[in-house]
Design a protein around this motif. Structure first.
Motif, PDB file in Angstrom:
ATOM      1  N   ARG A 234       9.929 -37.963 -27.938  1.00  0.00           N
ATOM      2  CA  ARG A 234       8.661 -38.584 -27.955  1.00  0.00           C
ATOM      3  C   ARG A 234       8.272 -39.220 -26.496  1.00  0.00           C
ATOM      4  O   ARG A 234       7.119 -38.641 -25.890  1.00  0.00           O
ATOM      5  N   PHE A 235       9.187 -40.072 -25.935  1.00  0.00           N
ATOM      6  CA  PHE A 235       8.861 -40.678 -24.720  1.00  0.00           C
ATOM      7  C   PHE A 235       8.905 -39.740 -23.676  1.00  0.00           C
ATOM      8  O   PHE A 235       7.874 -39.598 -22.784  1.00  0.00           O
ATOM      9  N   GLY A 236       9.888 -38.543 -23.859  1.00  0.00           N
ATOM     10  CA  GLY A 236       9.798 -37.641 -22.744  1.00  0.00           C
ATOM     11  C   GLY A 236       8.764 -36.746 -22.701  1.00  0.00           C
ATOM     12  O   GLY A 236       8.119 -36.375 -21.544  1.00  0.00           O
ATOM     13  N   ARG A 270       4.055 -36.209 -35.635  1.00  0.00           N
ATOM     14  CA  ARG A 270       3.427 -37.564 -35.117  1.00  0.00           C
ATOM     15  C   ARG A 270       2.529 -37.052 -33.954  1.00  0.00           C
ATOM     16  O   ARG A 270       2.133 -37.966 -33.233  1.00  0.00           O
ATOM     17  N   GLY A 271       2.365 -35.874 -33.626  1.00  0.00           N
ATOM     18  CA  GLY A 271       1.258 -35.466 -32.630  1.00  0.00           C
ATOM     19  C   GLY A 271       1.600 -35.644 -31.423  1.00  0.00           C
ATOM     20  O   GLY A 271       0.832 -36.480 -30.464  1.00  0.00           O
ATOM     21  N   ALA A 272       2.990 -35.740 -30.850  1.00  0.00           N
ATOM     22  CA  ALA A 272       3.452 -36.163 -29.543  1.00  0.00           C
ATOM     23  C   ALA A 272       2.808 -35.309 -28.403  1.00  0.00           C
ATOM     24  O   ALA A 272       2.216 -35.762 -27.366  1.00  0.00           O
ATOM     25  N   LEU A 279      -3.204 -39.093 -22.899  1.00  0.00           N
ATOM     26  CA  LEU A 279      -2.457 -39.616 -21.882  1.00  0.00           C
ATOM     27  C   LEU A 279      -2.870 -39.131 -20.442  1.00  0.00           C
ATOM     28  O   LEU A 279      -3.314 -39.954 -19.488  1.00  0.00           O
ATOM     29  N   ALA A 280      -2.755 -38.076 -20.164  1.00  0.00           N
ATOM     30  CA  ALA A 280      -3.032 -37.179 -19.047  1.00  0.00           C
ATOM     31  C   ALA A 280      -4.349 -37.380 -18.474  1.00  0.00           C
ATOM     32  O   ALA A 280      -4.755 -37.366 -17.359  1.00  0.00           O
ATOM     33  N   THR A 281      -5.419 -37.407 -19.696  1.00  0.00           N
ATOM     34  CA  THR A 281      -6.843 -37.343 -19.287  1.00  0.00           C
ATOM     35  C   THR A 281      -7.433 -38.791 -19.196  1.00  0.00           C
ATOM     36  O   THR A 281      -8.400 -39.313 -18.583  1.00  0.00           O
ATOM     37  N   SER A 282      -6.572 -39.805 -19.718  1.00  0.00           N
ATOM     38  CA  SER A 282      -6.965 -41.309 -19.480  1.00  0.00           C
ATOM     39  C   SER A 282      -6.427 -42.047 -18.731  1.00  0.00           C
ATOM     40  O   SER A 282      -7.152 -43.243 -18.285  1.00  0.00           O
ATOM     41  N   LEU A 283      -5.184 -41.799 -18.362  1.00  0.00           N
ATOM     42  CA  LEU A 283      -4.637 -42.615 -17.269  1.00  0.00           C
ATOM     43  C   LEU A 283      -4.994 -42.193 -15.804  1.00  0.00           C
ATOM     44  O   LEU A 283      -4.860 -40.949 -15.539  1.00  0.00           O
TER      45      LEU A 283
END
Length: 307
Positions: A234-236, A270-272, A279-283
């Motif tokens: 998931r992290f990756g 779990r929607g990874a 994250l791509a759109t918010s960070l």
């Protein structure tokens, strides 16, 4: 109102929690400005947090969960109950160096995560934050302290992560899409860097940590392995360039063939991928900014792609 909230999850830790609380308050320069928030993560009867001293109990709140949350969700729950301007995230079996609270207030400024030095209670070994192993998505300890006016590290340890509660909230806390144990700290740290925060290491705060003996560690990892493989995947999936994700899966499939299939099912459930898009759109920064900052290479020495 407390200035600092020490937050920690505890599962089957018993009186180790009391020793951690006692150390945090006894070593503080201003103990009246410190509170401890413990989340009892569905401990077994007889192994729930034990705090013997009356003064320590008065400075501590224990929140019991009737279901197993895992370390990430337990820390988040503790943080939601914390009243301090600063959070000191630690484990349930740690000791604190003298004056740690004074140094925390001095160092934990806006937009900064502070990484404390972690010392093994049974030896002279010290860890100075961690670095990322790509594309496996594990971590290795830094055994030498970074230098310079702003000694940055890639990853802050769970035994000593200090930041303003407002920053913790802005970052969204630890990723509750992960399961139980493993990967929470590096994912949180990479996300902090991508959000525009910095992680600065200090040797002025030392946290003495009880590391599991080898037999205890082996037994624990055997029960947690599927969750840990999922959390690495998931992290990756959340952060790596797409070109490296398949390589990551292959590495885990080779090392843990009995666990990877269920971990991949969990990854989808779990929607990874949806989280990756969010994250791509918010960070404000991509993973490439993390790669450039630390001149990141993969585990066999190749430069990590910045796509």
């Amino acid at each position: 109102m407390p200035e600092i909230s020490v937050v920690l999850p505890a599962r089957d830790e018993g009186d180790r929690v009391g020793a951690t609380v006692a150390s945090a308050l006894a070593a503080a320069a201003a103990p009246d400005r410190v509170e401890v928030v413990v989340v009892d993560d569905c401990s077994a009867p007889g192994r729930r947090p034990q705090i013997a001293d009356g003064r320590d109990r008065r400075r501590t709140r224990v929140i019991r969960s009737d279901r197993h949350l895992g370390v990430g969700a337990a820390r988040n729950l503790a943080a939601r109950h914390a009243r301090g301007r600063l959070l000191f995230v630690t484990d349930a079996h740690t000791g604190f160096s003298t004056g740690w609270d004074h140094e925390a207030v001095r160092l934990a400024t806006a937009g900064r995560v502070v990484s404390a030095t972690v010392r093994d209670q049974s030896s002279d070994w010290r860890g100075h934050g961690c670095r990322l192993v790509v594309p496996y998505m594990g971590t290795r300890w830094n055994t030498a302290a970074p230098t310079g006016p702003a000694p940055h590290v890639q990853i802050a340890s769970s035994a000593g992560t200090i930041l303003e509660s407002a920053l913790f909230t802005r970052l969204g806390g630890y990723d509750e899409g992960m399961v139980h144990y493993g990967g929470f700290e590096p994912e949180f740290s990479v996300r902090a860097w991508r959000a525009g925060a910095e992680i600065v290491h200090t040797t002025a705060i030392e946290v003495t940590h009880r590391f599991k003996p080898s037999d205890e560690c082996t037994a624990f990892l055997d029960t947690a392995r599927t969750a840990m493989v999922h959390n690495c995947l998931r992290f990756g999936t959340l952060h790596l360039p797409e070109s490296m994700i398949l390589e990551m899966v292959r590495l885990h499939a080779l090392e843990y063939p009995d666990h990877v299939q269920q971990a991949l099912v969990m990854l989808q459930q779990r929607g990874a991928w949806q989280r990756r898009v969010q994250l791509a759109t918010s960070l404000p920064h991509g993973f490439a900014s993390f790669v450039r900052r630390f001149a990141l290479h993969d585990q066999i020495g190749r430069p990590v792609p910045q796509e």
